[in-house]
Enzyme design. Structure first.
Site: not given
Length: 271
Positions: A47, A119, A157
């Protein structure tokens, strides 16, 4: 290097992105070349590979790029040079001037975008407030793509802490889930990272490939996990890339022995 070995192996690449796009792309090139020399046909980077500084602020907004900007163009050049699919996170321009989007792209040789994933769950936890600068991705059908003989999905993440994200990808057909991350270091964070990665693999009977930042910012511990939760390859703390084979036959055999997906009685729906 045989075509068969490239088609059946993946890599995770671990490094520490900095506030310099050119430097990051140079570091990624070195790692990708190393991975492809070992037979990787797909390389996963962390990321925020395009730009990173220890504290989010106006400089992050200034570093945001469109999907046809220089960072993604650089990924396309790298994919073309290596012959591998490159997956990495970037700071993408947002829908408003005071927010960026935390985005991961998969780029094929020749520069074509295979998938774009933004995300879903921003890191507003453990004292961080990612939402002060980033906007969450919208709830759209996952963009999957074919690589190394498998259907591939992406999550980012903090999304790892929400099991329904991985299950939603698997419901869409994912057999390999990529997890570019900047898993922030701290007490218990290595344990949480490794536990969640293996749990997501076991409960969904899928491969996972997760790439993190090196310490002291990230926890490191980038890894490739098979559908039984066995760690096939990992990097403790160094800047490095590691490769492991993936196999549809192995996935099918794990799912034959453990038909958990077929036996489940609950589905996943957005709130």
């Amino acid at each position: 290097m045989s075509t068969a070995s490239v088609a059946a192996s993946i890599a995770v690449a671990q490094f520490g992105p900095v506030a310099d796009r050119a430097a990051n792309l140079a570091a990624m090139r070195s790692l990708a070349l190393h991975a492809v020399e070992q037979g990787a046909g797909l390389v996963v980077f962390p990321e925020y590979s395009s730009y990173f500084s220890p504290t989010m602020g106006p400089d992050w907004l200034a570093a945001a790029e469109p999907l046809d900007g220089p960072f993604v163009e650089g990924l396309g050049d790298l994919a073309s040079e290596t012959g591998a699919i490159i997956v990495a996170g970037l700071i993408e321009v947002g829908t408003r001037d005071d927010r960026f989007r935390n985005t991961v792209v998969a780029v094929a040789p020749g520069g074509a975008l295979l998938a774009v994933s933004r995300k879903l769950h921003l890191y507003d936890a453990f004292g961080a407030t990612e939402s002060a600068w980033a906007e969450a991705g919208t709830l759209e059908p996952p963009q999957l793509f074919d690589a190394v003989g498998l259907r591939v999905g992406i999550q980012t993440c903090y999304d790892l802490r929400f099991p329904e994200v991985t299950r939603r990808l698997v419901d869409a057909g994912a057999e390999l889930v990529l997890v570019p991350s900047e898993w922030v270091a701290g007490p218990g964070k290595v344990h949480a990272w490794t536990t969640l990665l293996t749990a997501r693999a076991i409960e969904n009977t899928v491969y996972l490939a997760a790439a993190d930042h090196i310490p002291p910012i990230g926890v490191g511990s980038s890894m490739i996990v098979d559908a039984r939760g066995e760690v096939l390859a990992s990097i403790p703390t160094a800047t490095d890339a590691v490769v492991a084979p993936v196999s549809r036959a192995h996935l099918d055999e794990v799912r034959r022995i453990n038909p958990a997906l077929r036996l489940r009685r609950f589905g996943v729906v957005p709130l």
